[in-house]
Enzyme design. Sequence first.
Site, PDB file in Angstrom:
ATOM      1  N   THR A   1      42.885  29.141  43.089  1.00 46.88           N
ATOM      2  CA  THR A   1      44.112  30.309  43.016  1.00 46.88           C
ATOM      3  C   THR A   1      44.707  30.738  44.368  1.00 46.88           C
ATOM      4  OG1 THR A   1      42.319  31.354  41.368  1.00 46.88           O
ATOM      5  CG2 THR A   1      43.942  33.030  42.469  1.00 46.88           C
ATOM      6  N   THR A   2      43.908  31.443  45.577  1.00 48.13           N
ATOM      7  CA  THR A   2      44.465  31.218  46.920  1.00 48.13           C
ATOM      8  C   THR A   2      45.783  30.528  47.293  1.00 48.13           C
ATOM      9  OG1 THR A   2      42.624  32.230  46.981  1.00 48.13           O
ATOM     10  CG2 THR A   2      44.151  32.014  48.978  1.00 48.13           C
TER      11      THR A   2
ATOM     12  N   TYR B   1      33.931  27.589  38.470  1.00 52.12           N
ATOM     13  CA  TYR B   1      34.898  28.412  39.588  1.00 52.12           C
ATOM     14  C   TYR B   1      34.976  29.931  37.384  1.00 52.12           C
ATOM     15  CZ  TYR B   1      38.175  31.268  41.536  1.00 52.12           C
ATOM     16  OH  TYR B   1      39.749  32.202  42.223  1.00 52.12           O
TER      17      TYR B   1
ATOM     18  N   ILE C   1      33.077  30.449  48.869  1.00 52.91           N
ATOM     19  CA  ILE C   1      34.574  29.906  48.467  1.00 52.91           C
ATOM     20  C   ILE C   1      34.958  31.202  48.725  1.00 52.91           C
ATOM     21  CG2 ILE C   1      36.095  28.798  47.174  1.00 52.91           C
ATOM     22  CD1 ILE C   1      34.070  27.810  46.404  1.00 52.91           C
TER      23      ILE C   1
ATOM     24  N   ARG D   1      39.950  36.550  36.440  1.00 49.26           N
ATOM     25  CA  ARG D   1      41.414  35.749  36.192  1.00 49.26           C
ATOM     26  C   ARG D   1      41.678  35.503  34.714  1.00 49.26           C
ATOM     27  NH1 ARG D   1      45.465  35.687  40.324  1.00 49.26           N
ATOM     28  NH2 ARG D   1      44.788  36.254  42.194  1.00 49.26           N
TER      29      ARG D   1
ATOM     30  N   LYS E   1      30.697  28.357  41.399  1.00 53.62           N
ATOM     31  CA  LYS E   1      32.047  29.260  42.351  1.00 53.62           C
ATOM     32  C   LYS E   1      32.079  30.793  41.367  1.00 53.62           C
ATOM     33  CE  LYS E   1      35.644  31.088  44.453  1.00 53.62           C
ATOM     34  NZ  LYS E   1      38.170  30.434  44.816  1.00 53.62           N
TER      35      LYS E   1
ATOM     36  N   TYR F   1      44.180  32.341  29.134  1.00 51.00           N
ATOM     37  CA  TYR F   1      45.096  32.542  28.656  1.00 51.00           C
ATOM     38  C   TYR F   1      44.859  32.180  27.147  1.00 51.00           C
ATOM     39  CZ  TYR F   1      49.509  32.995  26.790  1.00 51.00           C
ATOM     40  OH  TYR F   1      49.495  34.009  25.301  1.00 51.00           O
TER      41      TYR F   1
END
Length: 294
Positions: free
Chosen positions: A47-48, A136, A204, A141, A164, A110
């Site tokens: 994501t980052t 993750y 993380i 999100r 994570k 989504y």
Amino acid sequence: MTPDFGTVLTAMVTPFDAELAVDFDGAERLAAWLLENGSDGLVLAGTTGESPTLTDAEKLELFRVVIAAVGDRAPVIAGTGTYDTRHSIELTKTAERAGADAALVVTPYYNKPPERGLIEHFRAVAAATDLPVLIYNIPGRSGVNLSAAALATLAHVENIVAVKQANPDLEELDRVCAIEGFGVYAGNDDMLLDVLRRGGRGGICVASHVVGPRMAELARLARAGDEAGAAAIDDELRPLYKALFVSTNPIPVKEALNLLGHEVGGLRLPLVPASDEERAVVADALQRLGVLAA
């Protein structure tokens, strides 16, 4: 045995140049700097790292470049998850060929599959690779959450080794940390101490881009049983954790890095640069920690 990837892993931003092309030389420099400043390992194209706007070819080259630059100094974990199982499998195979040490696979977003679909997704990805797979779990999100029971089921898959966990529910965290032989990493910076208190592996992290040594010291103290010392650092860093999420990640952390002279560039649409107000919040947090001169 769950592989030991270290305690403070940085979810690295992807540097861009003035035309918003991936700055691979900048990625090499940033990776080296992070490993010299508190990071035990790196996570790429998460994501980052703005994974939604990176092409598969850009991800592959990013993996290759950073893995070559890091060598055997630290683990490099490749973000390979998408909302499409077949695509996730192909990206994971690509990361394996590039020499990644593990794959970080996000819960499909989504399309919001039911939990049984999530379980089959991760089983399919894990079956297609010899790499260790880290799940993750980020319901904020992705719109879906893997329960502790589902994670316990997936923990029986040989090469699914850790999660994570970016679900801030601490009661759920208790249940996840109780899964035998399964690694747990904090997915939010403000959960790092909570995870370590429960015997988890570490985090993380995003803030480790700018305060990596302090986060490494927090982890060291927590592991040594110095609860007061670890909590004091956690309290000190919480305003920065908050500032780095004053807008959508990675907008604030890229602003912080640019303020500190790392020149990681801008962001690809639909992300946009920090506003003047957001820039001021980030700068103030860095100044209060003595990281940025007033």
